[in-house]
Motif scaffolding. Sequence first.
Motif, short mmCIF file in Angstrom:
data_model
loop_
_atom_site.label_atom_id
_atom_site.label_comp_id
_atom_site.label_asym_id
_atom_site.label_seq_id
_atom_site.Cartn_x
_atom_site.Cartn_y
_atom_site.Cartn_z
N ASN A 176 0.85 -1.18 0.00
CA ASN A 176 0.00 0.00 0.00
C ASN A 176 0.89 1.24 0.00
N GLU A 177 0.27 2.39 0.07
CA GLU A 177 1.02 3.64 0.05
C GLU A 177 1.74 3.84 1.38
N ARG A 178 2.89 4.45 1.32
CA ARG A 178 3.56 4.85 2.55
C ARG A 178 2.81 6.04 3.14
N PRO A 179 2.88 6.20 4.47
CA PRO A 179 2.23 7.37 5.06
C PRO A 179 2.81 8.68 4.49
N GLU A 180 1.98 9.67 4.37
CA GLU A 180 2.42 10.95 3.82
C GLU A 180 3.54 11.55 4.68
N GLY A 181 4.56 12.05 4.01
CA GLY A 181 5.67 12.70 4.69
C GLY A 181 6.74 11.75 5.20
N ILE A 182 6.57 10.46 5.00
CA ILE A 182 7.55 9.47 5.46
C ILE A 182 8.57 9.23 4.35
N GLU A 183 9.85 9.31 4.69
CA GLU A 183 10.90 9.05 3.72
C GLU A 183 11.56 7.70 4.01
N ILE A 184 12.02 7.06 2.97
CA ILE A 184 12.70 5.77 3.10
C ILE A 184 14.04 6.01 3.78
N SER A 185 14.26 5.28 4.90
CA SER A 185 15.49 5.50 5.66
C SER A 185 16.05 4.22 6.29
N LEU A 186 15.53 3.05 5.89
CA LEU A 186 15.97 1.80 6.49
C LEU A 186 15.93 0.69 5.45
N LEU A 187 16.94 -0.17 5.47
CA LEU A 187 16.96 -1.38 4.64
C LEU A 187 16.95 -2.57 5.58
N VAL A 188 16.00 -3.47 5.39
CA VAL A 188 15.87 -4.66 6.21
C VAL A 188 16.20 -5.89 5.37
N ILE A 189 17.16 -6.68 5.85
CA ILE A 189 17.57 -7.91 5.17
C ILE A 189 16.84 -9.08 5.82
N HIS A 190 16.22 -9.89 4.99
CA HIS A 190 15.47 -11.08 5.41
C HIS A 190 16.04 -12.31 4.71
N CYS A 191 15.49 -13.47 5.06
CA CYS A 191 15.73 -14.66 4.24
C CYS A 191 14.44 -15.45 4.14
N ILE A 192 14.34 -16.22 3.06
CA ILE A 192 13.15 -17.03 2.82
C ILE A 192 13.51 -18.20 1.92
N SER A 193 12.89 -19.32 2.18
CA SER A 193 12.90 -20.46 1.25
C SER A 193 11.63 -21.26 1.54
N LEU A 194 11.02 -21.74 0.49
CA LEU A 194 9.77 -22.50 0.60
C LEU A 194 9.82 -23.72 -0.30
N PRO A 195 9.67 -24.92 0.30
CA PRO A 195 9.80 -25.23 1.70
C PRO A 195 11.20 -24.86 2.21
N GLN A 224 15.47 1.63 16.35
CA GLN A 224 15.92 2.80 17.11
C GLN A 224 14.74 3.57 17.70
N GLY A 225 13.79 2.82 18.26
CA GLY A 225 12.65 3.42 18.94
C GLY A 225 11.51 3.86 18.04
N VAL A 226 11.63 3.65 16.74
CA VAL A 226 10.56 4.03 15.82
C VAL A 226 9.86 2.75 15.34
N ASP A 227 8.58 2.64 15.68
CA ASP A 227 7.80 1.45 15.33
C ASP A 227 7.38 1.46 13.85
N ALA A 228 6.74 0.38 13.46
CA ALA A 228 6.13 0.24 12.12
C ALA A 228 7.16 0.43 11.01
N CYS A 229 8.17 -0.43 11.00
CA CYS A 229 9.27 -0.31 10.04
C CYS A 229 8.83 -0.37 8.59
N ASN A 230 7.72 -1.04 8.30
CA ASN A 230 7.25 -1.08 6.91
C ASN A 230 7.03 0.33 6.36
N ASP A 231 6.67 1.26 7.23
CA ASP A 231 6.37 2.62 6.78
C ASP A 231 7.58 3.30 6.13
N TYR A 232 8.78 3.02 6.62
CA TYR A 232 9.97 3.77 6.18
C TYR A 232 11.11 2.88 5.71
#
Length: 180
Positions: free
Chosen positions: A20-39, A103-111
């Motif tokens: 979905n859309e990012r909240p208005e006024g929010i700038e991208i400032s974090l990169l999150v590294i994940h891993c996945i394999s299925l199965p 760093q104390g800021v919740d909802a990482c998907n936003d940014y």
Amino acid sequence: MLNKIGLYKKARQIASPYFNERPEGIEISLLVIHCISLPEGEYGGKQIEQLFTGCLDCNSHESFKDLKGLEVSAHCVIRRDGRIEQYVAFDKRAWHAGVSSFQGVDACNDYSIGIELEGTDQTTYTSAQYQSLTELTRQLMKDYPLLTKHRITGHSDIAPGRKSDPGEGFDWSYFFQLLD
């Protein structure tokens, strides 16, 4: 290498409905590294694509039962051979982090931008994956100036106790050396 709508030109584009859309006024400032394999531990199949596009047959493998009804996506997946698949444009909010805080800021998907490496928490990643991740990260840092080396983290760090990826197999020192 990003076009005006946040697509990485070197990636295969596969549209996920889970964004979905990012909240208005929010700038991208974090990169999150994940891993996945299925199965888990099996590579190269279509199951990740099917999960991120809402087409996974959750009855096709016992381990998929918990995925039924799950709406999840990442911006990109980097396959074992280094190929990149993009599911969500970077300027949109992918649903990769869940309940999270950096760093104390919740909802990482936003940014944040979420990148999945095809792998498991216990296995090492391939040289091709590190090369692709490094190239993509450099481009993202160029296009999103608030995204710095100090704002790259693992899923385990933003959702401690709930997530463990990218796991002990991810060599942070090596990755940061490549970035330098």
